[in-house]
Design a protein around this motif. Structure first.
Motif, PDB file in Angstrom:
ATOM      1  N   GLN A 126       2.936   8.167  -7.226  1.00 39.97           N
ATOM      2  CA  GLN A 126       2.870   9.843  -6.646  1.00 39.97           C
ATOM      3  C   GLN A 126       4.102  10.022  -7.600  1.00 39.97           C
ATOM      4  O   GLN A 126       3.846  11.238  -8.552  1.00 39.97           O
TER       5      GLN A 126
ATOM      6  N   GLU B 113       0.601  -1.078   0.259  1.00 45.73           N
ATOM      7  CA  GLU B 113       0.276   0.165  -0.043  1.00 45.73           C
ATOM      8  C   GLU B 113       0.469   1.381  -0.313  1.00 45.73           C
ATOM      9  O   GLU B 113       0.863   2.270  -0.751  1.00 45.73           O
TER      10      GLU B 113
ATOM     11  N   ILE C 145      -3.023   7.834  -5.724  1.00 42.76           N
ATOM     12  CA  ILE C 145      -4.083   7.064  -5.621  1.00 42.76           C
ATOM     13  C   ILE C 145      -4.461   8.421  -4.359  1.00 42.76           C
ATOM     14  O   ILE C 145      -3.091   8.222  -3.400  1.00 42.76           O
TER      15      ILE C 145
ATOM     16  N   THR D 141       1.655   3.628  -3.630  1.00 41.33           N
ATOM     17  CA  THR D 141       1.612   4.708  -3.272  1.00 41.33           C
ATOM     18  C   THR D 141       2.191   5.522  -4.188  1.00 41.33           C
ATOM     19  O   THR D 141       2.034   6.759  -5.150  1.00 41.33           O
TER      20      THR D 141
ATOM     21  N   ARG E 154      -6.392   6.920  -0.421  1.00 40.63           N
ATOM     22  CA  ARG E 154      -6.467   6.771   0.565  1.00 40.63           C
ATOM     23  C   ARG E 154      -7.076   7.489   1.532  1.00 40.63           C
ATOM     24  O   ARG E 154      -6.509   7.644   2.451  1.00 40.63           O
TER      25      ARG E 154
END
Length: 398
Positions: free
Chosen positions: A251, A243, A257, A247, A259
């Motif tokens: 970026q 995760e 993303i 992410t 979250r």
């Protein structure tokens, strides 16, 4: 007993059945015992090699992000055989009454009714062989037969500045040997050629190997849209523990993303409220996924005075999203059933055992949901009745 246990039992029983059928066929077709021994021994040795390799007895290998010779010769044939042999065996079990009728006809009918006996036997054989043909079709063609769908979404509260606003959705990438980097780049080029205003990605970028995260980000980094590229994470991204890292990689590639976050999409003084969340589940779905009330961690992100769009990998969050006032939810996760026979009956999709939201557009008071079929596959690289999909939505005032 777990679903996995049932599948393993069916797989073992199917292998004994098809081994017996293969020996019967070999005796009928090959007259010389020496030749039968060579052919039978070669097929058995190859089958044992497939079992040993795919069950890890020959070592573990990192997931390739290109189709390798090893995957083509060992992984793909085993996946095709495993899925087809189980389904074919189930068909045989379901046709036991028909086989009983054929046996009675053979025992009691006069010689002149041989054509009837042959017809019954041939029908049973064709039905049992059909899953093998369908599996080959799904692997060689069905999983690559991309469909670009166009859906008009009517939103009563849509600001005039966003009339005709177009969004493309890709989901369930599952990079690997059967969804290699070059294939993903082909889908990226198709999405860019659609000239939409915004692109969204709804999770499951990897499958089981976290080392593939950099490759999938590189493949998707070419996506371009005037209002940006946004995404959320799926259950496989959580299972593999990527995760945070994926992410950050997205970026760096210019893809955001979301979250448990929201972002304002602005046009000529008006705004849409875009929300994204990690995979949500209200019941046990693997040891690393917390069970919670759906969307409880984004309640404060919903804007009562604006149109709200939600990126949530799991379509099961839809009833809660509609209750929160989210106008449009975009999800994936189901692969459209991946192997579905909904063109025969809407009930012939295994995914319906888990969720009623298998694929396409759904409505409930307060909101709408679109479930994308995704472009990748999981467990077996086969798609039947559920082609890969890039969705395009045109927003309009309703």
């Amino acid at each position: 007993m777990s679903i996995l246990g049932v599948i393993l039992i069916l797989f073992a029983a199917a292998q004994f059945y098809w081994l017996w059928r293969g020996l019967v066929l070999l005796r009928r077709r090959v007259a010389r015992p020496h030749t039968r021994a060579i052919v039978g021994g070669a097929v058995l040795a190859y089958g044992l090699l497939l079992l040993a390799y795919n069950f890890g007895y020959l070592g573990r290998y990192e997931t390739a992000v290109h189709l390798t010779l090893r995957d083509a010769l060992l992984t793909a044939p085993f996946a095709w055989w495993a899925a087809s042999s189980i389904v074919g065996f189930i068909v045989v079990l379901l046709l036991l009454p028909a086989r009983g009728v054929a046996w009675l006809v053979r025992r009691r009918s006069p010689p002149e009714s041989a054509s009837r006996r042959h017809f019954l036997e041939r029908t049973v054989s064709v039905a049992a062989a059909a899953p093998f043909v369908a599996g080959a079709y799904g692997m060689l063609y069905g999983r690559l037969n991309l469909e670009t769908t166009a859906t008009r979404i009517r939103l009563a509260r849509l600001p005039r500045a966003f009339e005709g606003f177009r969004i493309a959705q890709l989901s369930d990438i599952h990079i690997g040997p059967f969804m290699p980097q070059e294939e993903i780049r082909r889908y990226v080029a198709i999405a860019n050629a659609l000239k939409v205003d915004m692109i969204v990605l709804t999770g499951d970028f990897v499958t089981f190997d976290p080392s593939t995260e950099r490759a999938v980000v590189e493949a998707l980094s070419g996506l371009r849209a005037p209002y940006g590229v946004f995404g959320c994470l799926g259950n496989h991204d959580t299972w593999t523990g990527v995760e945070e890292s994926i992410t950050a990689l997205f970026q760096q590639a210019g893809i955001r993303i979301l979250r448990q976050e929201r972002v304002a999409i602005r046009s000529r003084g008006d705004e849409l409220n875009l929300i994204g969340t990690d995979f949500q589940t209200e019941r046990r779905f693997g040891p690393t996924l917390p069970v919670r009330q759906a969307l409880e961690n984004i309640e404060g992100l919903v804007a009562a005075d604006r149109v709200n769009l939600l990126l949530s990998h799991n379509p099961a969050t839809f009833p809660r999203a509609a209750g929160l006032g989210i106008d449009l939810s975009l999800a994936g996760h189901t692969h459209g059933g991946q192997a579905a026979l909904e063109f025969i009956s809407p009930e012939l999709a295994p995914t319906r055992l888990v969720t009623p939201y298998v694929a396409g557009l759904f409505e409930e008071p307060g909101g709408q949901l679109y479930v994308n079929r995704g472009i990748g596959t999981v467990f077996v690289p086969i798609r039947i009745g559920a082609p890969p999909e890039i969705s395009v939505f045109q927003l309009t005032r309703g």
